[in-house]
Design a protein around this motif. Structure first.
Motif, short mmCIF file in Angstrom:
data_model
loop_
_atom_site.label_atom_id
_atom_site.label_comp_id
_atom_site.label_asym_id
_atom_site.label_seq_id
_atom_site.Cartn_x
_atom_site.Cartn_y
_atom_site.Cartn_z
N UNK A 89 0.79 -1.24 0.00
CA UNK A 89 0.00 0.00 0.00
C UNK A 89 0.82 1.29 0.00
N UNK A 90 2.05 1.25 0.50
CA UNK A 90 2.86 2.46 0.58
C UNK A 90 3.78 2.66 -0.62
N UNK A 91 3.72 1.75 -1.60
CA UNK A 91 4.56 1.85 -2.79
C UNK A 91 3.68 2.06 -4.02
N UNK A 92 4.29 2.57 -5.10
CA UNK A 92 3.54 2.87 -6.31
C UNK A 92 4.25 2.31 -7.53
N UNK A 93 3.46 1.75 -8.43
CA UNK A 93 3.96 1.22 -9.69
C UNK A 93 4.00 2.35 -10.70
N UNK A 94 5.09 2.42 -11.45
CA UNK A 94 5.22 3.42 -12.51
C UNK A 94 4.84 2.77 -13.82
N UNK A 95 3.86 3.34 -14.51
CA UNK A 95 3.39 2.77 -15.77
C UNK A 95 3.44 3.81 -16.88
N UNK A 96 3.46 3.33 -18.11
CA UNK A 96 3.40 4.19 -19.29
C UNK A 96 2.36 3.64 -20.25
N UNK A 97 1.20 3.32 -19.72
CA UNK A 97 0.14 2.70 -20.52
C UNK A 97 -0.37 3.64 -21.60
N UNK A 98 0.03 3.40 -22.85
CA UNK A 98 -0.47 4.14 -23.99
C UNK A 98 0.09 5.55 -24.15
N UNK A 99 0.92 6.02 -23.23
CA UNK A 99 1.49 7.36 -23.36
C UNK A 99 2.97 7.30 -23.07
N UNK A 100 3.62 8.40 -23.44
CA UNK A 100 5.05 8.50 -23.14
C UNK A 100 5.29 9.05 -21.75
N UNK A 101 4.25 9.62 -21.16
CA UNK A 101 4.37 10.23 -19.83
C UNK A 101 4.08 9.17 -18.77
N UNK A 102 5.04 8.91 -17.89
CA UNK A 102 4.80 7.90 -16.85
C UNK A 102 3.74 8.38 -15.85
N UNK A 103 2.94 7.44 -15.38
CA UNK A 103 1.98 7.72 -14.33
C UNK A 103 2.21 6.70 -13.22
N UNK A 104 1.64 6.96 -12.06
CA UNK A 104 1.81 6.04 -10.94
C UNK A 104 0.46 5.58 -10.45
#
Length: 161
Positions: A89-104
């Motif tokens: 719960x205290x950690x976040x996954x970094x994704x780039x689903x469909x975009x070049x900008x990473x989201x968490x």
């Protein structure tokens, strides 16, 4: 006789040319900036007594000063015959689903039987929270919420300065 002297000198000249070329290659390689590899931590889920499951190792230490330099990656392995979840719960996954900008997004990953999943962890989020204790360490529990959320089946990631 003069041709014999020229033949004897050619190998020597080739040697120096090869030595200079090798020197230039070494200097060129040394000048290339090195990219720091992401710190990688491997977790393996195991079924334990009473139908519960636990992720191993039970405790992991991540050093902010060295492990986060090139990024942070978790490898999640499920050798069991049932699906498990890796939740922290205290950690976040970094994704780039469909975009070049990473989201968490909050770290909750389903791992099917026999599957191995690689997850990029947001190291920026580690600097933002959770709150550190007096020593500057942060404790981030992780567990399989499908097969037991009791404190006995929780493991811990300690993030230290």
């Amino acid at each position: 006789m003069r041709q014999d002297v020229k033949r004897a000198q050619r190998p020597c000249g080739r040697f120096w040319l090869s030595a200079v070329g090798l020197f230039l290659v070494i200097v060129g390689i040394a000048a290339i900036p090195t990219k720091v590899a992401a710190a990688t931590f491997r977790f393996v889920v195991q079924d334990v007594e009473g139908g519960a499951a636990a992720w191993f190792p039970r405790e992991v230490v991540i050093h902010k000063s060295t492990d986060l330099e090139g990024g942070l990656r978790f490898i999640l392995e499920n050798p069991t015959p049932r699906t498990h979840v890796f939740e922290a719960p205290d950690l976040f996954e970094q994704t780039t689903e469909g975009t070049d900008v990473p989201s968490v997004k909050p770290l909750r990953v389903y791992v099917a039987p026999g599957e191995t999943v690689q997850v990029q962890i947001s190291s920026e989020q580690l600097f933002l929270g959770p709150e550190a204790d007096a020593s500057g360490s942060q404790n981030c529990p992780f567990f399989c919420p499908l097969h037991g959320t009791e404190d006995t089946s929780r493991s811990m990631i300690r993030v230290v300065p």
